[in-house]
Write an enzyme that holds these catalytic residues in place. Structure first.
Site, PDB file in Angstrom:
ATOM      1  CE  LYS A   1      -4.086  -1.929   0.413  1.00 35.89           C
ATOM      2  NZ  LYS A   1      -5.415  -2.200   0.735  1.00 35.89           N
TER       3      LYS A   1
ATOM      4  CE  LYS B   1      -7.014  -8.171  -1.968  1.00 31.80           C
ATOM      5  NZ  LYS B   1      -6.746  -7.216  -0.917  1.00 31.80           N
TER       6      LYS B   1
ATOM      7  CE  LYS C   1     -13.528  -3.178  -0.472  1.00 28.06           C
ATOM      8  NZ  LYS C   1     -12.270  -3.011   0.216  1.00 28.06           N
TER       9      LYS C   1
END
Ligand code: AQP
Length: 332
Positions: free
Chosen positions: A115, A197, A200
């Protein structure tokens, strides 16, 4: 006497519309567990603000996710479904646990590394201490099991480490939770990049299938899904695109990989992608119908989340009081 039910806790961040990854990796399995366990499912809004979100959008997505939990099949009578920010004990215990979590262990978290690479201009302290908030979420309820996708197992491990460290100092305060990873659907990949992956936050809208996507869009996205060289439908490591589609197809209709291989023997990628798209679209139309129905009754939803927050707070508070006492805070 009947044994009390084991407790389960899990949550999803309202950082976008729930997608097929979150559904197959999390929500669908929660539904399967609701009769056997005492389940607490929350909207992880505190976790969501580790990235910048427009406030109106966050509120909308959080409410949407709440209704989607129910539309996916979670029975609000059987499960306690609440917003994380409605139970202030989450943030309070997280601070305490921060003081029992080491810089080195947080630095090793894969999610933090991923992230921060994606949000280089906003590597905030919340992103770094995310695992201690997640540990607080779990430990407050003395959860036995935490259903998660494969990507979250490292966070359940660190939660156990933190709980162990605390228990070693102060006695058996926290129950040690186990991660619970589904057999199929634990890692759904992006339709445009099957090495990544389905998230969202994915930039390319064709990579994710959202639960509220229109039927045409769902089928179009599957038709365009990236596949591999060759033309056979086989579940092998060197066909990551087909493997991902087979995982989705299997998770949606319960067929084994061998059954799917037989079903599409002699057929091409085009037929297969269309079949996956249609089966997902059928699944989503049921969820969407229920979602529309539930979202119309705002009073029902508000009453539900207020009552659930109260129930969750009561349990969370018991754990927090115990923690405060153990570490030496003066009682009120
Ligand atoms: N692609 C996936 N395959 C299997 N499981 C998945 N989960 C999420 N994506 C997949 C599981 O769903 C739960 C909720 O996750 P989350 O929303 O709290 O966090 P996340 O895993 O970081 O989800 P996203 O979609 O990737 O969100 P963003 O992009 O905002 O960071 C977890 O149990 C997760 O394992």
């Amino acid at each position: 006497m009947e044994e009390p039910k084991k407790r389960i806790l899990s949550g999803i961040k309202p950082t976008g519309t729930l997608n097929l990854g979150g559904y197959l990796g999390a929500a669908k399995n929660w539904v399967a567990l609701q009769n056997e366990f005492d389940c607490f499912y929350f909207i992880a809004d505190l976790h969501a603000i580790t990235i910048r979100i427009n406030p109106a959008q966050l509120r909308k997505q959080a409410k949407e996710l709440y209704a989607l939990y129910i539309a996916c099949g979670l029975d609000p009578e059987k499960n306690t479904i609440f917003f994380q920010s409605h139970v202030h004990q989450h943030a309070e215990l997280a601070w305490v646990l921060d003081c029992y979590t080491m810089f080195g262990e947080l630095s090793r978290m894969t999610q933090f590394k991923d992230k921060s690479a994606k949000n280089a201009d906003n590597i905030n302290a919340g992103l770094f201490t995310y695992p201690s908030l997640m540990a607080a979420d779990i430990l407050l309820y003395q959860a036995d099991l935490v259903p998660v996708g494969e990507d979250q197992t490292q966070h359940v491990e660190i939660c156990r480490d933190i709980a162990n460290r605390f228990n070693n100092l102060y006695g058996e305060v926290f129950r040690l939770p186990e991660g619970y990873v589904p057999k199929v659907g634990a890692r759904i990949k992006s339709l445009v990049n099957p090495m990544q992956k389905m998230s969202k936050s994915e930039q390319d809208p064709n990579g994710t299938v959202n639960l509220l996507d229109r039927r045409d869009d769902v089928i179009r996205k599957f038709k365009k899904a990236v596949t591999d060289s060759g033309s056979e439908i086989l579940y092998t490591e060197d066909k990551p695109g087909i493997k991902n589609l087979m995982t989705i197809y299997s998770a949606v209709n319960g067929k084994t990989f061998e059954e799917i291989e037989r079903e599409f023997d002699g057929k091409g990628y085009g037929d297969f992608k269309l079949a996956v798209g249609e089966s997902v679209a059928d699944l989503l139309s049921g969820i969407q119908e229920k979602y529309t129905q539930i979202s119309e009754d705002k009073t029902y939803l508000e009453n539900l989340w207020r009552g659930s927050a109260e129930k969750a707070s009561y349990i969370a508070n018991k754990t927090l009081r115990k923690v405060y006492k153990k570490i030496g805070f003066v009682e009120k």
